[in-house]
Enzyme design. Structure first.
Site: not given
Lengths: 354, 354, 354, 354
Positions: C178-179, C326, C148, C111, C175, C15, C241, C12-13
């Site tokens: 929306s990031g 991004n 991103c 990551r 940037q 991304v 970005h 729902t976010g």
């Protein structure tokens, strides 16, 4: 004259910051207490407040210790100005009033309450009669100023109502982001966008106008019979609510008369020399593309209502555009002006510490 | 069916680019000529056009040689769509019409001219009767679409007018920057600001609605008697004109009826299957904060009018918010839909090179 | 071929919405499960998601019942893509991996974890060797895509590193809003403003580049020895970005060589025909004022990195500007491309319901 | 002391307006002449100037008759400040200098000319030696201030250069719209966008730093050997250029030393009490997200450079963020400070009408 000691309830929010900004160096009032939420209490104002009106909070208050908004913590204040959110205000403001404080409120909690004057000094200072007996008895009371988008509208309607009568009003507002407070809209909502709703706002405007322009009969306000319809929009400006208004007058008026009546309006405070009062409550601009928020919101220190584009309306007869600074004239400055009016009218008293 | 060959007059401006975007791959039309100012003529479309709708102008037209907007340079076209500025259009469009071209114009030059149909296909296709004899005689004519802010309004009013009658309308517009074209406002004007004037716009809206909703009597349009008052504002959105409208209907209607009438509106093109026609000319949204420009302007490829917040108006009875994409539904898409309507009605003919 | 059934964690976010948008109609994958927070679970996707990518969430998923992000609720999925916030991801992603799921993650949680490939398909598909044995044993694993703002940078550096060697990089990012997600910055923060900090971002960029450009030696990644310094800024754009980069190459290169190497870059996925792969990972623009976020972010469906202004840097030798979307290339599209790569390499398997 | 009579060349543009704003009520100077283009000449300042710094141009100048920028029309002035565009300045400024005027220029026309001091008072007041003999002979001369984005940078570099030496600088600028003047970018260009080019700007920054930080040897300036690389971006802020800078010092310095050196910088004007000089040329902020344009650009009346985020740079050793008000510190205020410096140093003389 020794200044009245003022406490600010809700001092860390956007309106609270505007109050602090305007109270530092005020000739009649000195800040004695800064109140905020439980979370902030005990920290300095600088620590607990995310100051957004420039580089830094004024040095005069930065080290001030923030208090909870409880009566017993404001014992050293003569009166309070409340910039609390409605929810909190609903409980807090009556508590202060009952404890004998004059509560000058910017919140919407009691604007429509009977017995609570809803005041714009230039327009309806006489409504203060509602609290005069409480004041005489050194008892507390609440005085409120209207919604940020009502203020500019009612200042403009008042001289027209007095001179010509006002029957119908349709107003579309383009309201600035600061009106939604520090925790309002997210940034992505207003990029390349407009939001055609401000919750509860249309109803407030439609209702408050009638009360403010109402006639006092004894200690009762008889609402003015003006039909008001509001369309509210949030746009991506920072400060300054712009309003486009169509008006039906009770008796016909030439545009030149309207310009004259608005431009010469002095209001009920003209003689009082209130420190925050603009020299003219209404400034008329003759350019066809004014007022504009960024250019005109700070006129007279943000306390003037700027009116332009006075022209015929094919439906209601008269139309115009007005602008007022929502956070100043429409909130902090409006509340402060009310406090000054109370002081000038002898309705503030010095509290003696229990 | 071989496509009609279309020439675009004013192909490098913002509306011209939108026309190019929508004509590439169009099932009925193929771009044959791209016209622009003297300065651009002779260069390729890519060289002369500062494309602003994404990375690059479509490959199909990028190497196209731009022409001057003169009749003799569009000999290989069957008809033209004009996105010229009013000044240039005033001279150029009649020249093309006199040379036998169907001129589908987006300019304001001849919208109010008698004999020139001002058409929104869903609303008043029948007004094309004004040019049917010219068309039959294989003579040229001009057909126009309304102002970008009139279109959304009139699509919304049409079903209400038909079912209930419409007497009075007050509309406040929040118009996007693209409406002022590539050479419109400077950037500093709209940072943290709103401009409460769009020159000439209010008059256009107030006048065009009556013509479009007018009744055809023979080859004359009798204007509808609707009093319209517009308040126009430029805001910092890129695309999508939002309009807040108060409406007085001729006979009372329940809100549910209004919703039903608007939501089920098919318009006069329902049966024609025009390629650019939205499946529903009006989309109703039930959320209290919609339509919003960035979210809703591209509904149905930018061709739908999105309506929300249908509610009572304390002054005129009914109020609502509508949004339409000014550069698509209100300009390029509207003109293209007119061209498609002309084609479907047999009012376009294939020109044979002299 | 029957599509793999994918579950989206954090659907729902912002991304998550981008994932939904790109997975509807995907040739290899079909959405089987949509996961969100406890609060959303049990409601339909339309009810629980404030869709911000246009008028409405795709019809295909709007009635889908949202689940909690728990292993036992995704039994009907073959693999999951995670758009969870780091905090939640830290617990949730390993749980799914341990339960045998391939977890294609966009979060930053793992990551830098050893054994977890940090993959940009065009750049270091070979790093998938790290999870090949797990995959062969039908065990779960995590594969991540970078931050991103790292993605566009590393796509640009990769061909330069391969051909000339890269020693030092200084990058300034501008940037988009929306990031920061649906619950990021408040609107007042970015009106007429820039914020010169994105918490944690500079460190991520400075670290991730070395891992991605590192050399695989057996099942270990030896980090590339590139000194990277990042300056991150949040500006008031919605998507895209922009990054201005100064680069010191290991051996001198003419600008024309740089242009040639970047423009002809195909990357390690050229032969695989992944559905989301751009036809060219890097698009070169020759105009002096490009790339620009609004014009270039959607190039190749938002999956291309657009590079321009390749010129000498008086300090490090080479400088250029790059742009990538991004939320697409840098997040949802990047994760999806990783999933496609896994599928193409036979690293996804069909789970059989226990 | 009677004030010097100043003429403003280019008084109606954005920098001209800022000059007017700051000269009204100035203790040392009084406005005697306002010059603009042929088109404006003869009209009052209010008529010819589209004032954008608030509601209205100051009453003191609004009725002032605007002149052409010709020597014979400024006979009643002791010196001039030029806010002319480079093209016009190239011809006009030398004409005034040859006629005996001190020309305090904000234009870029002669910044790199030998014999013309390029001065930031705090940094290189001693460069005025270049014009001292001209001044002694009561002959005219030109003194310039640097580019708006150079000023903040060089104020920050100066104390570092003096204490540690500066070898290399990479700077990314995020520049405000007002930097492009009243006729700069169109509104659509910067909605939801950034433009990664400001024509000629990078070269100016890269060159001017070396001249300003250069050493005077007799009447010659030996340029400082500092490699500077600039990445310039236009963003949608109104005022305030933000710059992110990586710096290689000649000898290592602890961050605490850097903070101390910057924060305690007084510059070469400390003792002179120039009216426009900030009490501290550099203000250090310790918050991780500051400086920000809207919050910090007006620090010390727009004359301070605000520096924050002092931290290690993995590539060049040191990085930081700085902000200065482009139209004040970087233009009108910088020129005015130069004029004040000239006055304090006895380099202005009272002209006697021929």
């Amino acid at each position: 004259m020794e200044p009245f000691r003022v406490g600010i309830l809700g001092a860390t929010g956007l309106v609270g910051q505007r109050l602090v900004e305007r109270l530092v160096g005020h000739p009649w009032f000195s800040i004695s207490g800064l109140g905020a939420s439980e979370r902030s209490a005990g920290r300095t104002y600088s620590e607990s407040c995310r100051w957004v009106l420039g580089s830094d909070a004024p040095r005069e208050v930065s080290a001030h210790r923030v208090r909870r908004c409880r009566v017993d913590e404001f014992d050293d204040c003569d009166f309070v100005i409340s910039a609390l959110d409605t929810g909190v205000a609903t409980e807090t403001e009556p508590a202060f009033a009952e404890a004998g404080f004059a509560v000058v409120s910017n919140s919407s909690a009691f604007r429509e309450a009977e017995g609570v004057p809803l005041v714009v000094p230039e327009v309806n200072s006489d409504h203060l009669a509602l609290i005069e007996s409480a004041s005489r008895a050194a008892r507390g009371y609440i005085v409120t100023n209207p919604n940020c988008s009502t203020t500019g509208l009612v200042v403009t309607l008042a001289p027209l109502a007095e001179r010509f009568g006002v029957r119908k009003v349709i107003v579309a507002t383009l309201q600035a982001i600061s009106g939604s407070g520090l925790d309002g809209h997210r940034a992505w909502e207003l990029v390349d966008n407009v939001i055609p709703e401000i919750r509860g706002e249309e109803g407030k405007i439609e209702s408050e106008v009638g009360k403010i322009l109402g006639r006092r009969e004894g200690s009762v306000i008889r609402r003015a019979e003006i039909a008001v319809s509001a369309h509210c929009h949030r746009v991506g400006t920072l400060d300054g609510h712009l309003e486009s208004v169509s008006i039906e007058l009770a008796r016909p008026a030439a545009l030149s008369e309207v310009v004259e009546v608005l431009g010469s309006f002095k209001g009920q405070t003209g003689a009082l020399s209130l420190p925050s009062a603009p020299s003219s409550p209404i400034l008329i601009r003759s350019e066809s593309d004014r007022p504009q928020p960024r250019l005109d919101r700070d006129a007279e220190g943000g306390m003037a209502v700027v009116v332009g584009r006075i022209r015929p309306c094919p439906v209601l007869g008269l139309k115009l555009v007005l602008l007022s600074h929502n956070a100043v004239r429409g909130a902090a400055g409006g509340a402060l002006l009310n406090a000054e009016l109370l002081a000038a009218r002898g309705l503030l008293s010095r509290r003696v510490r229990g």
